[in-house]
Design an enzyme around this catalytic site. Structure first.
Site, PDB file in Angstrom:
ATOM      1  N   ARG A   9      10.937   5.652  -6.929  1.00  0.00           N
ATOM      2  CA  ARG A   9      12.020   4.588  -6.597  1.00  0.00           C
ATOM      3  C   ARG A   9      11.100   3.519  -5.931  1.00  0.00           C
ATOM      4  O   ARG A   9      11.526   2.091  -5.931  1.00  0.00           O
ATOM      5  CB  ARG A   9      12.942   4.826  -5.643  1.00  0.00           C
ATOM      6  N   CYS A  34      -2.508 -15.014  13.810  1.00  0.00           N
ATOM      7  CA  CYS A  34      -2.424 -16.135  14.452  1.00  0.00           C
ATOM      8  C   CYS A  34      -1.622 -15.849  15.681  1.00  0.00           C
ATOM      9  O   CYS A  34      -1.636 -14.795  16.195  1.00  0.00           O
ATOM     10  CB  CYS A  34      -1.597 -16.992  13.506  1.00  0.00           C
ATOM     11  N   GLY A  35      -1.131 -16.904  16.503  1.00  0.00           N
ATOM     12  CA  GLY A  35      -0.694 -16.707  17.736  1.00  0.00           C
ATOM     13  C   GLY A  35       0.519 -15.800  17.758  1.00  0.00           C
ATOM     14  O   GLY A  35       0.715 -14.679  18.474  1.00  0.00           O
ATOM     15  N   GLY A  70       3.103 -17.750  11.218  1.00  0.00           N
ATOM     16  CA  GLY A  70       2.468 -18.911  10.281  1.00  0.00           C
ATOM     17  C   GLY A  70       1.615 -18.192   9.335  1.00  0.00           C
ATOM     18  O   GLY A  70       1.802 -18.471   8.103  1.00  0.00           O
ATOM     19  N   GLY A  75       1.755 -14.325  14.580  1.00  0.00           N
ATOM     20  CA  GLY A  75       1.813 -13.732  13.207  1.00  0.00           C
ATOM     21  C   GLY A  75       2.563 -14.316  12.267  1.00  0.00           C
ATOM     22  O   GLY A  75       2.550 -14.028  11.103  1.00  0.00           O
ATOM     23  N   ARG A 125      10.988  -0.325  -7.048  1.00  0.00           N
ATOM     24  CA  ARG A 125      11.393  -1.736  -5.929  1.00  0.00           C
ATOM     25  C   ARG A 125      10.134  -2.721  -5.867  1.00  0.00           C
ATOM     26  O   ARG A 125      10.317  -4.002  -6.054  1.00  0.00           O
ATOM     27  CB  ARG A 125      11.776  -1.085  -4.605  1.00  0.00           C
ATOM     28  N   HIS A 157       5.948   2.213   1.385  1.00  0.00           N
ATOM     29  CA  HIS A 157       6.812   2.065   0.509  1.00  0.00           C
ATOM     30  C   HIS A 157       6.914   0.703   0.001  1.00  0.00           C
ATOM     31  O   HIS A 157       7.367   0.439  -1.247  1.00  0.00           O
ATOM     32  CB  HIS A 157       8.032   1.990   1.351  1.00  0.00           C
TER      33      HIS A 157
END
Ligand code: RB5
Length: 155
Positions: free
Chosen positions: A137, A65-66, A70, A68, A141, A98
């Site tokens: 790990r 989008c313009g 929204g 990023g 996470r 990750h």
């Protein structure tokens, strides 16, 4: 991989560049629009990309989008979608390695085409390392994130 691509009018001008990079690097682009600079609503395109991932039609997605922002917020409301804005190469790589990011969000009014190409290539080349020996790990996470996704939805 099959890569779902969705943009609003703010990201439209980057879309063809990104679809070309996806094809050139041996992947398949699924084009979910938009198809002009006419004003549209970014959640509609984030939803199309997220739905393609949820249904298994796409392996990953790119939402533009313009800014990023929204598109990223909307995409992250969808279960199984892990989206982030990455306007630097380190994040585009590490977000997948990750964090198991499966949707790259870009701001079409923020970055130029050459940076966008490098970010998309980096995103497509990166693999989640959480299954690798010594890297457990990261899986732990991500599992905690998925637990939040499952149990943390109520306000
Ligand atoms: C559209 O004008 C703009 O608000 C949208 O593309 C995006 O930047 C929202 O985050």
């Amino acid at each position: 991989m099959r890569i779902a691509v969705g943009t609003d009018h703010g990201g439209y001008l980057l879309k063809e560049t990104i679809i070309a990079v996806i094809s050139e690097t041996g992947h398949e682009a699924l084009d979910f629009g938009t198809d002009s600079e006419d004003s549209v609503d970014y959640p509609d395109f984030a939803e199309k990309v997220g739905s393609a991932i949820q249904s298994g039609k796409a392996d990953r997605g790119i939402v533009i989008c313009g800014s990023g922002i929204g598109g990223c917020i909307a995409a992250n409301k969808m279960q199984g979608v892990y989206a982030a804005i990455c306007h630097d190469v380190y994040s585009a790589q590490q977000g997948v390695e990750h964090d198991d990011m499966n949707v790259l969000c870009l701001g079409g009014r923020i970055i130029g085409t050459e940076l966008a190409k490098v970010l998309v290539k980096t995103f497509l080349e990166a693999r989640f390392v959480g299954e690798d020996q010594g890297q457990e790990r990261h899986k732990r996470r991500v599992e905690k994130v998925k637990k939040l996704e499952k149990e943390g939805k109520q306000s």
